[in-house]
Design an enzyme around this catalytic site. Structure first.
Site, mmCIF file in Angstrom:
data_model
loop_
_atom_site.group_PDB
_atom_site.id
_atom_site.type_symbol
_atom_site.label_atom_id
_atom_site.label_comp_id
_atom_site.label_asym_id
_atom_site.label_seq_id
_atom_site.Cartn_x
_atom_site.Cartn_y
_atom_site.Cartn_z
ATOM 1 N N ASP A 83 9.385 -2.604 -13.998
ATOM 2 C CA ASP A 83 9.761 -1.556 -13.051
ATOM 3 C C ASP A 83 11.277 -1.652 -12.811
ATOM 4 O O ASP A 83 11.793 -2.733 -12.518
ATOM 5 C CB ASP A 83 8.982 -1.811 -11.745
ATOM 6 C CG ASP A 83 9.017 -0.640 -10.780
ATOM 7 O OD1 ASP A 83 9.322 0.482 -11.211
ATOM 8 O OD2 ASP A 83 8.715 -0.863 -9.583
ATOM 9 N N SER A 226 3.531 5.671 -2.431
ATOM 10 C CA SER A 226 2.493 5.182 -1.524
ATOM 11 C C SER A 226 2.244 6.267 -0.487
ATOM 12 O O SER A 226 3.150 7.034 -0.153
ATOM 13 C CB SER A 226 2.946 3.894 -0.830
ATOM 14 O OG SER A 226 2.717 2.787 -1.675
ATOM 15 N N ASN A 266 3.583 5.410 -9.011
ATOM 16 C CA ASN A 266 3.911 4.059 -8.576
ATOM 17 C C ASN A 266 3.493 3.828 -7.132
ATOM 18 O O ASN A 266 3.870 4.585 -6.239
ATOM 19 C CB ASN A 266 5.422 3.833 -8.675
ATOM 20 C CG ASN A 266 5.895 3.703 -10.103
ATOM 21 O OD1 ASN A 266 5.141 3.941 -11.044
ATOM 22 N ND2 ASN A 266 7.140 3.321 -10.273
ATOM 23 N N THR A 269 3.876 -0.112 -1.622
ATOM 24 C CA THR A 269 3.814 -0.282 -0.161
ATOM 25 C C THR A 269 2.385 -0.309 0.384
ATOM 26 O O THR A 269 2.058 -1.151 1.222
ATOM 27 C CB THR A 269 4.628 0.840 0.528
ATOM 28 O OG1 THR A 269 6.002 0.675 0.160
ATOM 29 C CG2 THR A 269 4.494 0.785 2.035
HETATM 30 ZN ZN LIG Z 1 10.703 3.050 -8.232
#
Ligand SMILES: [Zn+2]
Length: 344
Positions: A83, A226, A266, A269
Site C-alpha cells: 500500500d 472505511s 481500501n 480504519t
Molecule cells: Zn491509501
C-alpha cells in the site's frame, strides 16, 4: 495455492461486477481475522501492508505469516499488496520480499508528503510497471492526492484539494500501463474523513463516474473507504475512548462506485476501530485479566465480523472458487505478449 496476482482478481471482479476489499495488516491477529472472514464468505482477498506496517512487523515476519495464510487457507486466492509505495526502491524491495502486487504512489514525492508533478508521477510509475510486469506482479498507481495522513504518508490536505482530473487520468493510464488506478474523489485516510454525512459536494461520486466512462477498462481503486460506522465508534467511547464525532464513506456510495468501475476498496480504519473497541471492552469489564489472549481473541473476532460484512457488501463473497489462479510466471508471459486482461 501460492500468493496470486492482483490483476487476475480484479479482472475476474470486473467480469463478475463486484468489488474486492483490500484490508491492511500489521500483525498475526489481523491476518487471521481476514483469512477467517474470507473462508466464511468464500471470498478472494487482498491483504495489504503499508511502509509503516512493513517496518512495524519487519517484512520477514509479515511475509512468513502470509505464507502460513496460503498454507492454511489453500482455497482462497490471496494477494499480498504494498500500500502506498513512495518510491521505485520501495516497490523493488517489496517485490523482492514476495509481494504479488505493489502500489507506486507517485502522486507524492518520495518524502510521502509533498504533492509531485505529473511528470514525476508518470516516470516513477512507468519504471515500476516495467520492473513489476516482467515478474508478473500487478501495479496500482495514483493520480490526484487523497486527503489526510496515515502512517506518516499523505499531504495532510483535505480530500478536495487535489481531486483527480479525468483528462490527466486518461493520459496517466496510457503513459504508464498501470493495472489499477487510485483516484482522489474527496476521501481521506484515517478516522476523520467527513465532519457530517458526505454529500455530492464532499464525496465526488460524479467525478468517479466520469473517470470510469473515460477509462472503462481500468480498475479503479477507492482509498480511505472505511465507513466508520457509529456503532464501532460508540463501543470505543462507551469504554473510556474519546473519539470525536466523524463520518466515513457510506457503504451505498461504495456500492455505487462498484457499479462504476471500482474493483478495489481500501479499508483499514473500520478494522482498527473494531479491534480497539473490543480490547477496551475487556479492559473495562474484566480489569483483573492480564492474559493477552483474553483481549486479542475478542479483538480478532470483532475485526473478522467487520471484514466478513464488507466482503458481502462489496460482492466478493462466494467468488473464491470461480477461477484457477494463474502463476506469476504465466502473468509475466501475458504482459509480455499483451494478453492482459486475463478475462477479456
Ligand atoms: Zn491509501
Amino acid at each position: 495455492m501460492p500468493l496470486v496476482s492482483m490483476r487476475q482478481l480484479l479482472d475476474e471482479a470486473a467480469r463478475g461486477g463486484y468489488g474486492v476489499g483490500a484490508f491492511n495488516v500489521n500483525n498475526m491477529e489481523q491476518i487471521q481475522a481476514i483469512m477467517e472472514a474470507a473462508r466464511e464468505t468464500k471470498s478472494p482477498v487482498i491483504v495489504q501492508a503499508s511502509r509503516g506496517a512493513r517496518s512495524y512487523s519487519q517484512d520477514r515476519f509479515l511475509y512468513h505469516l502470509m505464507l502460513a495464510a496460503t498454507e492454511l487457507y489453500p482455497e482462497i486466492p490471496t494477494v499480498l499488496h504494498l500500500d502506498h509505495g513512495n518510491s521505485v526502491d520501495t516497490c523493488k524491495s517489496a517485490i523482492a520480499m514476495g509481494f504479488t502486487s505493489v502500489m507506486m504512489d507517485g502522486s507524492l514525492m518520495p518524502d510521502g508528503k509533498t504533492p509531485s508533478t505529473f511528470d514525476h508521477n508518470v516516470k516513477a510509475t512507468r519504471e515500476v510497471v516495467e520492473m513489476a510486469h516482467a515478474k508478473g506482479i500487478t501495479v496500482e498507481g495514483e493520480i490526484g492526492c487523497l486527503g489526510g495522513i496515515e502512517d506518516g504518508h499523505g499531504a495532510g490536505l483535505d480530500g478536495l484539494s487535489h481531486l483527480t482530473d479525468p483528462d490527466q487520468a486518461v493520459e496517466f493510464v496510457q503513459q504508464t500501463g498501470v493495472d489499477a488506478l487510485a483516484i482522489a474523489i474527496g476521501t481521506s485516510h484515517g478516522a476523520y474523513k467527513f465532519t457530517k454525512k458526505p454529500t455530492g459536494e464532499t464525496l465526488k461520486m460524479d467525478r468517479l463516474i466520469e473517470i470510469h466512462k473515460r477509462l472503462p477498462h481500468t480498475h479503479l481503486v477507492m482509498h480511505g473507504s472505511s465507513s466508520v460506522p457509529k456503532d464501532l465508534q460508540d463501543v470505543i467511547n462507551k469504554y473510556g475512548g474519546k473519539l470525536k464525532p466523524t463520518w466515513g464513506v457510506p457503504v451505498e456510495e461504495i456500492q455505487l462506485g462498484i457499479k462504476n468501475g471500482v474493483r478495489k476498496i481500501n479499508v483499514d480504519t473500520d478494522n482498527r476501530l473494531a479491534i480497539t473497541g473490543a480490547i477496551r471492552k475487556v479492559f473495562a469489564e474484566k480489569p483483573e485479566e492480564f492474559d493477552p489472549r483474553s483481549y486479542l481473541k475478542p479483538a480478532r473476532d470483532a475485526m473478522k465480523k467487520v471484514v466478513a460484512l464488507r466482503m458481502m457488501q462489496f460482492g466478493q463473497a462466494g467468488h473464491a472458487g470461480d477461477y484457477a489462479p494463474i502463476t506469476l510466471a504465466e502473468m509475466a508471459n501475458r504482459y509480455e505478449g499483451n494478453r492482459v486482461p486475463v478475462v477479456p
